[in-house]
Design an enzyme around this catalytic site. Structure first.
Site, short mmCIF file in Angstrom:
data_model
loop_
_atom_site.label_atom_id
_atom_site.label_comp_id
_atom_site.label_asym_id
_atom_site.label_seq_id
_atom_site.Cartn_x
_atom_site.Cartn_y
_atom_site.Cartn_z
N HIS A 81 0.87 -1.21 0.00
CA HIS A 81 0.00 0.00 0.00
C HIS A 81 0.89 1.24 0.00
O HIS A 81 1.49 1.59 1.02
CB HIS A 81 -0.91 0.01 1.23
CG HIS A 81 -1.88 1.18 1.23
ND1 HIS A 81 -3.24 1.00 1.35
CD2 HIS A 81 -1.69 2.51 1.11
CE1 HIS A 81 -3.84 2.18 1.31
NE2 HIS A 81 -2.92 3.12 1.17
N HIS A 106 1.58 5.39 -1.73
CA HIS A 106 1.23 6.56 -2.55
C HIS A 106 2.51 7.16 -3.10
O HIS A 106 3.43 7.48 -2.35
CB HIS A 106 0.52 7.62 -1.69
CG HIS A 106 -0.76 7.13 -1.07
ND1 HIS A 106 -1.98 7.28 -1.69
CD2 HIS A 106 -0.99 6.46 0.08
CE1 HIS A 106 -2.92 6.73 -0.93
NE2 HIS A 106 -2.36 6.22 0.15
N ARG A 127 2.24 9.66 -5.78
CA ARG A 127 1.90 10.92 -6.48
C ARG A 127 2.37 10.84 -7.94
O ARG A 127 2.60 9.76 -8.46
CB ARG A 127 2.48 12.15 -5.77
CG ARG A 127 2.27 12.19 -4.26
CD ARG A 127 0.83 12.03 -3.83
NE ARG A 127 0.69 12.24 -2.38
CZ ARG A 127 -0.28 11.73 -1.65
NH1 ARG A 127 -1.22 10.96 -2.19
NH2 ARG A 127 -0.35 11.98 -0.36
N LYS A 151 -9.24 -0.19 -5.94
CA LYS A 151 -9.32 0.47 -4.63
C LYS A 151 -10.67 1.14 -4.41
O LYS A 151 -11.14 1.91 -5.24
CB LYS A 151 -8.21 1.53 -4.53
CG LYS A 151 -8.19 2.33 -3.24
CD LYS A 151 -7.76 1.49 -2.04
CE LYS A 151 -7.94 2.23 -0.73
NZ LYS A 151 -6.74 2.92 -0.29
N HIS A 173 -10.54 1.25 1.81
CA HIS A 173 -10.25 2.24 2.85
C HIS A 173 -11.40 2.11 3.83
O HIS A 173 -12.52 2.55 3.55
CB HIS A 173 -10.17 3.66 2.27
CG HIS A 173 -9.84 4.68 3.32
ND1 HIS A 173 -8.62 5.29 3.41
CD2 HIS A 173 -10.57 5.15 4.37
CE1 HIS A 173 -8.60 6.10 4.46
NE2 HIS A 173 -9.78 6.04 5.05
N HIS A 191 -4.58 -0.60 5.82
CA HIS A 191 -4.10 0.17 6.99
C HIS A 191 -5.01 0.05 8.20
O HIS A 191 -5.57 1.03 8.66
CB HIS A 191 -3.84 1.64 6.63
CG HIS A 191 -4.86 2.30 5.74
ND1 HIS A 191 -6.21 2.30 6.00
CD2 HIS A 191 -4.72 2.99 4.58
CE1 HIS A 191 -6.83 2.97 5.05
NE2 HIS A 191 -5.96 3.39 4.18
N LEU A 249 -4.81 9.25 7.92
CA LEU A 249 -6.09 8.57 8.00
C LEU A 249 -5.91 7.11 7.60
O LEU A 249 -5.21 6.85 6.62
CB LEU A 249 -7.12 9.24 7.07
CG LEU A 249 -7.64 10.58 7.61
CD1 LEU A 249 -8.48 11.30 6.57
CD2 LEU A 249 -8.44 10.39 8.91
N ASP A 275 1.40 2.69 3.51
CA ASP A 275 0.55 3.88 3.34
C ASP A 275 1.39 5.15 3.35
O ASP A 275 0.91 6.22 3.73
CB ASP A 275 -0.56 3.95 4.39
CG ASP A 275 -1.66 4.92 4.01
OD1 ASP A 275 -1.78 5.26 2.83
OD2 ASP A 275 -2.40 5.35 4.92
N HIS A 286 3.17 14.63 1.39
CA HIS A 286 2.53 15.93 1.19
C HIS A 286 3.61 16.98 1.42
O HIS A 286 4.47 16.80 2.30
CB HIS A 286 1.41 16.16 2.23
CG HIS A 286 0.20 15.32 2.01
ND1 HIS A 286 -0.79 15.65 1.12
CD2 HIS A 286 -0.19 14.15 2.57
CE1 HIS A 286 -1.74 14.73 1.14
NE2 HIS A 286 -1.40 13.80 2.01
C1 NCD Z 1 -3.51 9.23 1.98
C2 NCD Z 1 -3.03 10.26 0.95
O1 NCD Z 1 -2.49 11.28 1.36
O2 NCD Z 1 -3.16 10.00 -0.25
N1 NCD Z 1 -3.55 9.84 3.27
C3 NCD Z 1 -3.50 9.18 4.47
O3 NCD Z 1 -3.64 9.84 5.50
N2 NCD Z 1 -3.31 7.89 4.55
C4 NCD Z 1 -4.84 8.70 1.57
C5 NCD Z 1 -5.24 7.46 2.30
O4 NCD Z 1 -4.67 6.39 2.10
O5 NCD Z 1 -6.15 7.52 3.13
ZN ZN Z 2 -3.32 5.13 1.59
#
Ligand code: NCD
Ligand code: ZN
Length: 344
Positions: free
Chosen positions: A14, A16, A18, A100, A137, A175, A220, A248, A252
């Protein structure tokens, strides 16, 4: 005491990454540690088609440093207008490994998600038939439900009805953060798996408020009470194949977190396997790390296990205060702190 730990190269189930310019700063962190990663589709706009996923996959591959072998495993973002043909095309591509489900409005970039899961049950039947897992999620979106209870309520309202309605569907409860989720997974047949993040193994909700409000510890699902953290550590270190690694990691820019409305997401890719080693070591279960990090997820997704290895040593090192994030910077998990395990 073990001071050197050599394990099969792990996978991140899992992640991210971007898109665009920042890929070159983000992808190498994961590629250095992991052989493969399930890449989340919550871009703007979301990755809703196999064609989009294939193009995104190529942009990720272009950002992998030459000396590293890393394979992104793609996902589609489920919407109420996803078609059965799209699901079949996804499976046939070989590049898309899962779909997803974001409850609409639950988290970062989830506006196009599904607001009533039962409306897409016919599509989920097709996924079951195609053996394409659904990644959930697991939080309800309901302003009357306390933010710390949203996962537990999701189990009752959405997940149990889904598991009963489509028993042949492979589902990953992503998660997980609560004892309730751990119990559910243990009571359900093998078609339900769960990923666990490093932050939910190492921190409880005090971390959000320690010495003042800390936006870099906001993600989250939100961090939970200590008793839940302990239940997660027990699940992860139990050897039960239904629990596997999923960071996860969600980058940012610093200004987007240190804001009057800070974004959810923690960045852990720069030291992900090191954090897990720390958590397993603290639990006296380093011997269980390899299966959690490298075997259980591959087995669940019916993919071959990796053959390469990585080595970690017990040697403290300091995490950088900030990392590059395109034209911005980000504050990684553990910024400025000493970590006990180092990747060789
Ligand atoms: C994730 C994101 O920033 O894309 N944020 C997070 O708090 N985990 C989105 C997600 O997986 O919930
Ligand atoms: Zn995530």
């Amino acid at each position: 005491m073990t001071d050197t730990l050599t394990i099969t190269r792990p996978d991140d189930w899992h992640l991210h990454l971007r898109d665009g310019d920042v890929l070159k700063d983000i992808v190498p962190h994961t590629a250095r540690r992991f052989a493969r990663a399930i890449v989340m589709p919550n871009l703007k706009p979301p990755v809703t088609t196999t064609a989009m996923a294939m193009e995104y996959r190529q942009r990720i591959l272009d950002a992998v440093p030459e000396n590293q072998a890393f394979q992104p495993l793609m996902t589609l973002y489920l919407t109420e207008s996803t078609s059965a043909d799209e699901i079949r095309a996804a499976k046939a591509s070989g590049a898309v490994k899962a779909v997803k489900y974001y409850p609409a409005g639950a988290t970062t970039n989830s506006e196009s998600g599904v607001s009533d899961l039962s409306r897409v049950y016919p599509l989920l039947e097709v996924m079951a038939e195609q053996q394409l897992p659904l990644l959930v999620h697991g939080e309800v979106v309901d302003s009357r439900v306390d933010v710390f209870d949203r996962e537990a309520v999701f189990i009752e309202r959405e997940l149990l009805p889904l598991l009963r309605a489509i028993p042949g569907l492979k589902v990953v409860f992503e998660h997980i953060t609560t004892r309730d989720a751990v119990q559910l997974v243990m009571e359900t047949p093998d078609n339900l798996g769960a990923t666990i993040t490093p932050q939910h193994l190492l921190m409880n909700r005090n971390a959000i408020f320690k010495g003042g409000i800390n936006p870099h510890h906001y993600c989250l699902p939100v961090l939970k009470r200590e008793e839940h953290r302990q239940a997660l550590v027990q699940a992860a270190t139990s050897g039960d194949p239904r629990f596997f690694l999923g960071t996860d990691s969600a980058p940012h820019a610093r200004h987007a977190k240190e804001s009057d409305c800070g974004c959810a997401g923690m960045y852990s890719a720069h030291a992900a396997i090191e954090f897990y080693a720390q958590a397993f070591d603290e639990a006296g279960s380093l011997d269980k790390l390899e299966a959690f990090a490298a075997f259980h997820g591959a087995d669940f997704y019916a993919l071959p296990r990796n053959s390469a290895q990585i080595t970690l040593v017990r040697e403290s090192w300091k995490v950088q205060e900030t990392l590059r994030f395109g034209d911005d910077e980000l504050v990684p998990m553990g910024a400025g702190e000493m970590l006990p395990w180092k990747l060789v």
